[in-house]
Every structure is written in C-alpha cells, then in structure tokens.
Write a protein that holds these residues in place. Structure first.
Motif, PDB file in Angstrom:
ATOM      1  N   UNK A   1      82.348 108.386  83.708  1.00  0.00           N
ATOM      2  CA  UNK A   1      83.655 107.911  84.154  1.00  0.00           C
ATOM      3  C   UNK A   1      83.517 106.775  85.166  1.00  0.00           C
ATOM      4  N   UNK A   2      82.395 106.765  85.854  1.00  0.00           N
ATOM      5  CA  UNK A   2      82.145 105.772  86.902  1.00  0.00           C
ATOM      6  C   UNK A   2      80.681 105.378  86.888  1.00  0.00           C
ATOM      7  N   UNK A   3      80.412 104.092  86.954  1.00  0.00           N
ATOM      8  CA  UNK A   3      79.066 103.583  87.188  1.00  0.00           C
ATOM      9  C   UNK A   3      79.132 102.793  88.482  1.00  0.00           C
ATOM     10  N   UNK A   4      78.307 103.171  89.432  1.00  0.00           N
ATOM     11  CA  UNK A   4      78.331 102.549  90.752  1.00  0.00           C
ATOM     12  C   UNK A   4      76.937 102.051  91.100  1.00  0.00           C
ATOM     13  N   UNK A   5      76.874 100.938  91.802  1.00  0.00           N
ATOM     14  CA  UNK A   5      75.557 100.406  92.158  1.00  0.00           C
ATOM     15  C   UNK A   5      75.620  99.453  93.355  1.00  0.00           C
ATOM     16  N   UNK A   6      74.629  99.601  94.212  1.00  0.00           N
ATOM     17  CA  UNK A   6      74.339  98.619  95.253  1.00  0.00           C
ATOM     18  C   UNK A   6      72.973  98.044  94.880  1.00  0.00           C
ATOM     19  N   UNK A   7      72.958  97.019  94.046  1.00  0.00           N
ATOM     20  CA  UNK A   7      71.704  96.527  93.478  1.00  0.00           C
ATOM     21  C   UNK A   7      70.967  95.553  94.394  1.00  0.00           C
ATOM     22  N   UNK A   8      69.746  95.194  94.016  1.00  0.00           N
ATOM     23  CA  UNK A   8      69.053  94.116  94.734  1.00  0.00           C
ATOM     24  C   UNK A   8      69.801  92.810  94.492  1.00  0.00           C
ATOM     25  N   UNK A   9      70.236  92.125  95.560  1.00  0.00           N
ATOM     26  CA  UNK A   9      70.999  90.890  95.332  1.00  0.00           C
ATOM     27  C   UNK A   9      70.569  89.737  96.235  1.00  0.00           C
ATOM     28  N   UNK A  10      69.411  89.843  96.862  1.00  0.00           N
ATOM     29  CA  UNK A  10      68.939  88.720  97.676  1.00  0.00           C
ATOM     30  C   UNK A  10      68.204  87.708  96.809  1.00  0.00           C
ATOM     31  N   UNK A  11      68.465  86.436  97.044  1.00  0.00           N
ATOM     32  CA  UNK A  11      67.778  85.370  96.309  1.00  0.00           C
ATOM     33  C   UNK A  11      66.411  85.117  96.923  1.00  0.00           C
ATOM     34  N   UNK A  12      65.616  84.317  96.241  1.00  0.00           N
ATOM     35  CA  UNK A  12      64.295  83.957  96.775  1.00  0.00           C
ATOM     36  C   UNK A  12      64.435  83.263  98.131  1.00  0.00           C
ATOM     37  N   UNK A  13      65.443  82.412  98.257  1.00  0.00           N
ATOM     38  CA  UNK A  13      65.673  81.708  99.519  1.00  0.00           C
ATOM     39  C   UNK A  13      66.081  82.684 100.618  1.00  0.00           C
ATOM     40  N   UNK A  14      66.934  83.650 100.263  1.00  0.00           N
ATOM     41  CA  UNK A  14      67.357  84.667 101.236  1.00  0.00           C
ATOM     42  C   UNK A  14      66.151  85.421 101.791  1.00  0.00           C
ATOM     43  N   UNK A  15      65.234  85.777 100.912  1.00  0.00           N
ATOM     44  CA  UNK A  15      64.073  86.566 101.315  1.00  0.00           C
ATOM     45  C   UNK A  15      63.169  85.816 102.284  1.00  0.00           C
ATOM     46  N   UNK A  16      63.178  84.499 102.177  1.00  0.00           N
ATOM     47  CA  UNK A  16      62.339  83.689 103.064  1.00  0.00           C
ATOM     48  C   UNK A  16      62.877  83.670 104.493  1.00  0.00           C
ATOM     49  N   UNK A  17      64.167  83.953 104.649  1.00  0.00           N
ATOM     50  CA  UNK A  17      64.799  83.818 105.961  1.00  0.00           C
ATOM     51  C   UNK A  17      65.262  85.140 106.584  1.00  0.00           C
ATOM     52  N   UNK A  18      64.673  86.229 106.144  1.00  0.00           N
ATOM     53  CA  UNK A  18      65.091  87.529 106.656  1.00  0.00           C
ATOM     54  C   UNK A  18      64.449  87.849 108.005  1.00  0.00           C
ATOM     55  N   UNK A  19      65.111  88.728 108.763  1.00  0.00           N
ATOM     56  CA  UNK A  19      64.523  89.173 110.023  1.00  0.00           C
ATOM     57  C   UNK A  19      63.280  90.005 109.734  1.00  0.00           C
ATOM     58  N   UNK A  20      62.343  90.075 110.693  1.00  0.00           N
ATOM     59  CA  UNK A  20      61.054  90.742 110.462  1.00  0.00           C
ATOM     60  C   UNK A  20      61.158  92.192 110.004  1.00  0.00           C
ATOM     61  N   UNK A  21      62.197  92.909 110.430  1.00  0.00           N
ATOM     62  CA  UNK A  21      62.328  94.317 110.051  1.00  0.00           C
ATOM     63  C   UNK A  21      62.379  94.515 108.541  1.00  0.00           C
ATOM     64  N   UNK A  22      62.954  93.534 107.848  1.00  0.00           N
ATOM     65  CA  UNK A  22      63.163  93.700 106.405  1.00  0.00           C
ATOM     66  C   UNK A  22      61.848  93.792 105.636  1.00  0.00           C
ATOM     67  N   UNK A  23      60.774  93.220 106.183  1.00  0.00           N
ATOM     68  CA  UNK A  23      59.508  93.235 105.452  1.00  0.00           C
ATOM     69  C   UNK A  23      58.948  94.649 105.282  1.00  0.00           C
ATOM     70  N   UNK A  24      59.468  95.582 106.058  1.00  0.00           N
ATOM     71  CA  UNK A  24      59.013  96.966 105.929  1.00  0.00           C
ATOM     72  C   UNK A  24      59.747  97.707 104.805  1.00  0.00           C
ATOM     73  N   UNK A  25      60.838  97.141 104.322  1.00  0.00           N
ATOM     74  CA  UNK A  25      61.609  97.802 103.278  1.00  0.00           C
ATOM     75  C   UNK A  25      61.085  97.405 101.891  1.00  0.00           C
TER      76      UNK A  25
END
Length: 225
Positions: free
Chosen positions: A128-152
């Motif tokens: 009845x429902x399909x829900x998702x919070x998918x991966x949506x960061x671009x390659x450029x976004x990943x280059x500019x993330x805060x350091x904490x994100x590298x642990x995820x």
C-alpha cells in the motif's frame, strides 16, 4: 569527538521521531528532516482495524534502504495495524534495523530482505505504501561534506554523479509493486524535487505533492498510483 567521530556513534544512540534508536557505523545516522517524511506519510495514510487502502488486506509498506530501521519503527508504532518489509542492500545494516525493531517489540509485524531495489521481489508482491530515504548526494556534494560524514557508510550517501541515480530506478520500478491507490513517499535532496516530480508524472503517478522541511527546502514528495 576530537577526531570528529559523530556523537551518535560514540553514544550508540540516535533520537528519531518518538524513539531512541541503536546506531553504529553500519548505518546512516537518522536526520531530523527525515521526520518530515514520517509525519507526511502519517497524515496521508489512514489505517483501520479491518485493513486499508486496498480493502480487506492488512495495510503493508516497504521501506527501501531501511538502514537503522528508523522510518519503519516510527511508522509501525504510529500505524498499529501495519505490516512492514525492511529492505537494504547491506546485510550489516539489516542487523541494526532488526535490533531496533526488536527493541520496540515489533518483530511479529516486520520482515527483513537483503537486496537491491525490487530485484528480490516477484511481480505479484505489492504494498500500500513504498517509502524511502535514499542516497541522494552527488559526487560534488560528497567532496564538500563535514568531516563527521566520512564515518558514515558511503553506500547510504552516494547517489551518483548528480545524486539522482536511485530515483531513476525507483520511480518507474515502484509502479509495479504498489496496489491501486498506493502511495510512493520519498525524501529528496536540495534542488531535486522538481526533477523527481517530473519523472513521477511521466511514470503515470498522480496527486503528486511536495512538502518543505523547517528550512523551507522541498524535502518530501508524495505520489499515488
């Protein structure tokens, strides 16, 4: 924290919706903006004791890329008649989701599937429902993330060159796995709502709606089959 390890990983805990979830480096840390997705779905869905959107069948939903199980746990607790299928490409992530489902005594209403999008399912499996919070960061976004994100886990973040790879497959694929009148609910990244809405229209969905987060960013898209 001096090495920029996220606090949630140090505490092995993240608060989400009305729950306190176990998290570690196997899963993405649940974000406050994803609560907008849960809130929106809750308002869109009415579950009766008899069943629901599809008549007498028990209301069921598929959580794609479940990670810690945050969305599934929240919805199962909000919708006491619902049944959930938690899907993730990572078996390690599913271990964490299972722990959170058990913590809230929801295991009898949940099943866990390891796989990529709809590949584990036959044509007759519908929700009845399909829900998702998918991966949506671009390659450029990943280059500019805060350091904490590298642990995820990168698999939970990387959405391809433009961040939209996941939606290109999910939007047309979900049509065959939704019951008539079923809902597709998606979280999207900054600036992605317009493109994803266009793809939904082309795939034949209707009642397409966008909802903004607390910063005014179009963050959630709801559409019906």
């Amino acid at each position: 924290r001096g090495r920029r390890v996220p606090l949630a990983y140090l505490l092995r805990r993240a608060d989400f919706w009305n729950e306190s979830l176990y998290v570690d480096e196997r899963v993405l840390i649940p974000r406050p903006e994803t609560e907008i997705l849960v809130e929106t779905v809750k308002k869109q869905v009415t579950v009766t004791k008899k069943g629901t959107l599809a008549g007498d069948c028990p209301f069921s939903f598929l959580d794609i890329g479940t990670g810690s199980g945050a969305i599934a746990v929240a919805l199962l607790r909000e919708l006491p008649e619902a049944r959930a299928t938690l899907l993730d490409i990572s078996g390690k992530a599913l271990e964490v989701a299972r722990e959170n489902i058990r913590k809230y005594d929801l295991i009898k209403r949940a099943k866990f599937i390891e796989g990529n999008l709809f590949s584990p399912f036959g044509p007759g499996e519908k929700w009845d429902l399909i829900v998702s919070n998918p991966p949506y960061l671009s390659e450029k976004d990943l280059e500019n993330l805060q350091p904490e994100i590298k642990y995820e886990p990168e698999v939970a973040l990387q959405g391809g060159k433009d961040g939209l790879d996941f939606y290109r497959k999910l939007v047309p694929g979900a049509v065959d796995h939704l019951r008539p009148g079923g809902i597709l609910a998606l979280e999207v990244g900054i600036g992605q709502a317009g493109t994803v809405s266009t793809w939904l229209q082309k795939a034949g969905y209707d009642n397409i709606q966008c909802f903004r987060d607390h910063l005014g960013i179009e963050r959630v898209i709801i559409a019906r089959k």
